[in-house]
Design a protein around this motif. Sequence first.
Motif, PDB file in Angstrom:
ATOM      1  N   ARG A 103       0.708  -1.321   0.056  1.00 13.62           N
ATOM      2  CA  ARG A 103      -0.186  -0.423  -0.218  1.00 13.62           C
ATOM      3  C   ARG A 103       1.274   1.009  -0.028  1.00 13.62           C
ATOM      4  O   ARG A 103       0.685   2.403  -0.412  1.00 13.62           O
ATOM      5  CB  ARG A 103      -0.966  -0.308   1.358  1.00 13.62           C
ATOM      6  N   LYS A 104       1.379   0.888   0.441  1.00 18.65           N
ATOM      7  CA  LYS A 104       2.597   2.681   0.840  1.00 18.65           C
ATOM      8  C   LYS A 104       4.343   1.609   0.580  1.00 18.65           C
ATOM      9  O   LYS A 104       4.496   1.486   1.667  1.00 18.65           O
ATOM     10  CB  LYS A 104       2.706   3.410   2.464  1.00 18.65           C
ATOM     11  N   SER A 105       5.093   1.973  -0.135  1.00 14.93           N
ATOM     12  CA  SER A 105       6.075   1.555  -0.588  1.00 14.93           C
ATOM     13  C   SER A 105       6.950   2.520  -0.218  1.00 14.93           C
ATOM     14  O   SER A 105       8.567   2.054   0.135  1.00 14.93           O
ATOM     15  CB  SER A 105       6.223   1.862  -2.221  1.00 14.93           C
TER      16      SER A 105
ATOM     17  N   THR B  15       8.605  -2.992  -9.150  1.00 14.12           N
ATOM     18  CA  THR B  15       8.464  -1.214  -9.521  1.00 14.12           C
ATOM     19  C   THR B  15       9.478  -0.830  -8.737  1.00 14.12           C
ATOM     20  O   THR B  15      11.232  -0.364  -8.524  1.00 14.12           O
ATOM     21  CB  THR B  15       7.427  -0.255  -8.993  1.00 14.12           C
TER      22      THR B  15
ATOM     23  N   GLY C 229       3.258  -6.480 -16.198  1.00 14.82           N
ATOM     24  CA  GLY C 229       2.859  -4.794 -16.158  1.00 14.82           C
ATOM     25  C   GLY C 229       1.032  -4.760 -16.089  1.00 14.82           C
ATOM     26  O   GLY C 229       0.450  -4.826 -15.684  1.00 14.82           O
ATOM     27  N   LEU C 230       0.480  -6.039 -17.040  1.00 19.04           N
ATOM     28  CA  LEU C 230      -1.002  -5.733 -16.729  1.00 19.04           C
ATOM     29  C   LEU C 230      -1.611  -7.155 -15.144  1.00 19.04           C
ATOM     30  O   LEU C 230      -2.468  -6.149 -14.159  1.00 19.04           O
ATOM     31  CB  LEU C 230      -1.717  -7.077 -17.865  1.00 19.04           C
TER      32      LEU C 230
ATOM     33  N   ALA D  98      -0.909  -3.524 -13.431  1.00 16.66           N
ATOM     34  CA  ALA D  98      -2.074  -2.585 -13.633  1.00 16.66           C
ATOM     35  C   ALA D  98      -3.685  -2.979 -12.894  1.00 16.66           C
ATOM     36  O   ALA D  98      -4.572  -2.648 -12.583  1.00 16.66           O
ATOM     37  CB  ALA D  98      -1.990  -2.865 -15.045  1.00 16.66           C
ATOM     38  N   GLY D  99      -3.776  -4.943 -12.292  1.00 20.21           N
ATOM     39  CA  GLY D  99      -4.668  -4.894 -12.080  1.00 20.21           C
ATOM     40  C   GLY D  99      -4.402  -4.418 -10.484  1.00 20.21           C
ATOM     41  O   GLY D  99      -5.878  -4.502  -9.753  1.00 20.21           O
TER      42      GLY D  99
ATOM     43  N   TRP E 139      -3.395  -2.391  -9.084  1.00 19.53           N
ATOM     44  CA  TRP E 139      -3.450  -1.132  -8.311  1.00 19.53           C
ATOM     45  C   TRP E 139      -4.767  -0.578  -8.843  1.00 19.53           C
ATOM     46  O   TRP E 139      -5.451   0.066  -8.072  1.00 19.53           O
ATOM     47  CB  TRP E 139      -2.871  -0.112  -9.210  1.00 19.53           C
ATOM     48  N   SER E 140      -5.140  -1.036  -9.724  1.00 19.00           N
ATOM     49  CA  SER E 140      -6.694  -0.651  -9.605  1.00 19.00           C
ATOM     50  C   SER E 140      -7.641  -1.081  -8.729  1.00 19.00           C
ATOM     51  O   SER E 140      -8.748  -0.365  -9.099  1.00 19.00           O
ATOM     52  CB  SER E 140      -7.259  -1.307 -11.684  1.00 19.00           C
TER      53      SER E 140
ATOM     54  N   GLU F 161      -7.294   0.620  -5.546  1.00 19.15           N
ATOM     55  CA  GLU F 161      -8.050   2.616  -5.849  1.00 19.15           C
ATOM     56  C   GLU F 161      -9.263   2.232  -5.721  1.00 19.15           C
ATOM     57  O   GLU F 161     -10.149   3.036  -7.117  1.00 19.15           O
ATOM     58  CB  GLU F 161      -7.509   3.091  -6.591  1.00 19.15           C
TER      59      GLU F 161
ATOM     60  N   ARG G 125     -11.018   0.575  -9.159  1.00 15.78           N
ATOM     61  CA  ARG G 125     -11.619   0.821 -10.348  1.00 15.78           C
ATOM     62  C   ARG G 125     -11.771   0.031 -10.556  1.00 15.78           C
ATOM     63  O   ARG G 125     -12.376   0.275 -12.289  1.00 15.78           O
ATOM     64  CB  ARG G 125     -10.657   2.185 -10.661  1.00 15.78           C
ATOM     65  N   LEU G 126     -11.457  -1.247 -10.223  1.00 15.70           N
ATOM     66  CA  LEU G 126     -11.890  -2.721 -11.248  1.00 15.70           C
ATOM     67  C   LEU G 126     -12.458  -3.612  -9.662  1.00 15.70           C
ATOM     68  O   LEU G 126     -11.685  -3.818  -8.734  1.00 15.70           O
ATOM     69  CB  LEU G 126     -10.488  -2.867 -11.288  1.00 15.70           C
TER      70      LEU G 126
ATOM     71  N   SER H   1     -10.932  -9.684 -16.587  1.00 19.87           N
ATOM     72  CA  SER H   1     -10.376  -8.397 -17.050  1.00 19.87           C
ATOM     73  C   SER H   1      -8.765  -8.926 -17.864  1.00 19.87           C
ATOM     74  O   SER H   1      -8.872  -8.846 -18.854  1.00 19.87           O
ATOM     75  CB  SER H   1     -10.387  -7.534 -16.191  1.00 19.87           C
ATOM     76  N   ILE H   2      -8.324  -9.319 -17.151  1.00 20.25           N
ATOM     77  CA  ILE H   2      -6.916  -9.770 -17.000  1.00 20.25           C
ATOM     78  C   ILE H   2      -6.564 -10.659 -18.223  1.00 20.25           C
ATOM     79  O   ILE H   2      -5.733 -10.335 -19.420  1.00 20.25           O
ATOM     80  CB  ILE H   2      -5.891  -9.852 -15.720  1.00 20.25           C
TER      81      ILE H   2
ATOM     82  N   GLU I 298      -0.137   7.669  -1.717  1.00 20.03           N
ATOM     83  CA  GLU I 298      -1.086   6.846  -0.991  1.00 20.03           C
ATOM     84  C   GLU I 298      -2.355   8.546  -0.788  1.00 20.03           C
ATOM     85  O   GLU I 298      -3.472   8.091  -1.084  1.00 20.03           O
ATOM     86  CB  GLU I 298      -0.780   6.794   0.565  1.00 20.03           C
TER      87      GLU I 298
ATOM     88  N   LEU J 132     -15.376  -5.801 -21.633  1.00 21.94           N
ATOM     89  CA  LEU J 132     -14.236  -4.892 -20.477  1.00 21.94           C
ATOM     90  C   LEU J 132     -14.574  -3.660 -20.210  1.00 21.94           C
ATOM     91  O   LEU J 132     -14.865  -2.890 -21.414  1.00 21.94           O
ATOM     92  CB  LEU J 132     -13.001  -5.057 -21.299  1.00 21.94           C
TER      93      LEU J 132
ATOM     94  N   TRP K 151     -10.998   0.076 -16.762  1.00 24.29           N
ATOM     95  CA  TRP K 151      -9.772  -0.861 -17.222  1.00 24.29           C
ATOM     96  C   TRP K 151      -8.770  -1.050 -18.384  1.00 24.29           C
ATOM     97  O   TRP K 151      -8.053  -1.090 -18.081  1.00 24.29           O
ATOM     98  CB  TRP K 151     -10.636  -2.750 -16.914  1.00 24.29           C
TER      99      TRP K 151
END
Lengths: 192, 192
Positions: A27-29, A106, A155-156, A159-160, A162-163, A166, A168-169, A177-178, B112, B144, B148
């Motif tokens: 969550r908080k790197s 990352t 990458g996906l 993205a999944g 993080w989405s 947050e 968004r997914l 989705s992935i 964050e 999708l 996303w």
Amino acid sequence: MSHSRMIRLMAVDRERVLKDAAALLTRKSTASMDDIARAAGISRATLHRHFAGRDALIRALEELGIKDTARALDAARLEEGGADAALRRLIGELEPVAGVLAFLYTENQLFEGEEINGGWLALDARIHALFRRGQEEGTFRIDLTPAWLTEALYGLICAGAWSVHEGRLARADRNHSIAELLLGGVRRESTR
Amino acid sequence: MSHSRMIRLMAVDRERVLKDAAALLTRKSTASMDDIARAAGISRATLHRHFAGRDALIRALEELGIKDTARALDAARLEEGGADAALRRLIGELEPVAGVLAFLYTENQLFEGEEINGGWLALDARIHALFRRGQEEGTFRIDLTPAWLTEALYGLICAGAWSVHEGRLARADRNHSIAELLLGGVRRESTR
DNA sequence: CGCGAATGAGACATAAATGTCTCATCGACC
DNA sequence: GGTCGATGAGACATTTATGTCTCATTCGCG
């Protein structure tokens, strides 16, 4: 307390602390050693007794991530059945590790000069092999290299993660989705 | 020196410094103010005269990234022609910004709590609109969500930038690799 | 109960980055 | 040439995370 029992107890604690550290750092790197200790419910002194320093902790976290990812690859049985089905299984099995994976992915970017843990190479090789198998069997396209497909998968996955994190997914849509995007892309089937 | 000329000169310097900072932070996201100053060829004192602090510099970098990305969106003419062609143009136009984008993308992860720059929302909205248009025109699949697909685009842009940076993907293949994967996926056409 | 290892709390020194300040220099413009 | 603003160099205090140490407490085990 026998020696072996002491070792075993410490091993358990170590794992527990690493899991908590992973959950926080995901969550908080930039969390400090103090933050990590508090998140793990132990004192900073004890955290230092288990891990020589922040570096050592990150490295241990990396080892754990590699081990968990390797387990996910095992569970996905990449050599069985169609390559596309295997890829779907892989994405599903990687879900519990996705957060840590995103953090380490990352984190590696900013290690810059230092050598990366060789464990990743072995994992990459197994995923490369999956994509290559799909290409040889005629299931996967051959104009994209296994190396790039592996990077795209990472990458996906990130993205999944993080989405979902947050909002968004929806977590329930994550696998679909992935997998669907990676396998089939954005274009509609009927238009091809 | 007239007032207006002074302002204009400072504006030029500011932009130049930000570009250099972006180039450095793209490679090493933990670079110190001293590193950044040296990379920009100015003293740390001057760097502080232009940007109140590290935070302010990152924010300014974010503004620049947003502006450049907006320019890329303009140049891609997302409303013209087929949605798939527009997406290809977008990926191409985003190439020069990909490094900064990758930096800011992961940087946002660790902000964050703090509110994110609203500029991103406007950019996201334009990309959402592109995917939605493709869906309405029947070119893109509808299982999708545009949200996303937008995240996936970002993820692949980042994966592409890092892969090129680490030599795992030839720069010349970057556009084709991202666009083909995002549009068509891994599966071969003939197998569908 | 008593022993010993592990822990928690906290003091302490250190290192590194940051932000602020001063002063000398340079360069453009009058 | 003289002036004013911007810069470079560097000193300085501050902050923050880190690593080390000590000491009292706790907990398990015999």
